[in-house]
Design an enzyme around this catalytic site. Structure first.
Site: not given
Ligand code: AMP
Length: 173
Positions: A98, A61
Site C-alpha cells: 500500500e 504463516r
Molecule cells: P496480500 O499480499 O495483500 O494478499 O497479503 C497477504 C499476506 O498478508 C499474507 O501473508 C497474510 O498472512 C497477511 N495478511 C493480510 N491481510 C491479513 C488479515 N486481514 N489477517 C491476517 N493476515 C493478513
C-alpha cells in the site's frame, strides 16, 4: 469435511495491526488440534492427485500449513522468505505494498526446471504477496500448478492477481 469447525476456530481481531484492518488470527485454530488437522486433511484431499514436485510456503504463516501438507504428501518443501533470511544463493522479486515496496526471496536450488509447484499461504488479501512468489517460481523455471490458502478475503478480489492459475481456498470470508 467440517469447514464451520475451522471457521469458528479463527479469531477476528479488529483494527490490527492498524485501524480498519480486520485481522484473521489463526493462532486459535492452531490451539484446536482437530480443526487444524481438518484443514490439512482438506488441503490433502484437494492436492493428493496433483502430482506435485514441490510445495512453496510463504513466510511466515504459510509455513504452518505447507509443512504438514508436504509431509503428508511425501513432497519436498521450499520456503519463500523476506529479504536477508535465506543463507545460500537466492532469487528475489520486489512487489508493491500500500505504501512502498517489499521483496521476497527463495533459494535458487529450491525449485528445478519444470517442477510442478503449489504455492501456499494462510491468507490471500490483495494477492500481491502470492503473486510475487508466483514470479519467483517462474524465474526458477518451475510450473505453477496453483495457489492454496486457508482464507480468501474475497471482497479484495486478490484471486484476480493470480490469473490464469487455479486458486484453492478453504474459507471465503
Ligand atoms: P496480500 O499480499 O495483500 O494478499 O497479503 C497477504 C499476506 O498478508 C499474507 O501473508 C497474510 O498472512 C497477511 N495478511 C493480510 N491481510 C491479513 C488479515 N486481514 N489477517 C491476517 N493476515 C493478513
Amino acid at each position: 469435511m467440517d469447514r464451520d469447525r475451522i471457521k469458528n476456530a479463527i479469531r477476528d481481531i479488529p483494527d490490527f495491526p492498524k485501524p480498519g484492518i480486520q485481522f484473521k488470527d489463526i493462532t486459535t485454530l492452531l490451539l484446536d488440534s482437530e480443526a487444524f488437522s481438518e484443514s490439512i486433511e482438506i488441503f490433502h484431499d484437494s492436492f493428493k492427485d496433483s502430482n506435485l514436485d514441490v510445495i512453496v510456503g510463504i513466510e511466515s504463516r504459510g509455513f504452518i500449513f505447507a509443512a504438514p501438507l508436504a509431509l503428508k504428501l511425501g513432497c519436498p518443501l521450499a520456503i519463500a522468505r523476506k529479504p536477508g533470511k535465506l543463507p545460500a544463493d537466492t532469487v528475489s522479486v520486489e512487489y508493491e505494498l500500500e505504501y512502498g515496496t517489499d521483496s521476497i526471496e527463495i533459494h535458487t536450488d529450491a525449485i528445478r526446471k519444470n517442477d510442478r509447484v503449489l504455492i501456499m499461504d494462510d491468507l490471500i488479501a490483495t494477492g500481491g504477496t502470492a503473486r510475487a512468489v508466483g514470479e519467483l517460481v517462474t524465474k526458477c523455471h518451475g510450473d505453477i500448478v496453483g495457489f492454496a490458502f486457508l482464507i480468501n478475503l474475497a471482497e479484495l478480489n486478490g484471486v484476480h492477481q493470480l490469473k490464469p492459475f487455479p486458486v484453492f481456498s478453504i474459507l471465503d470470508c
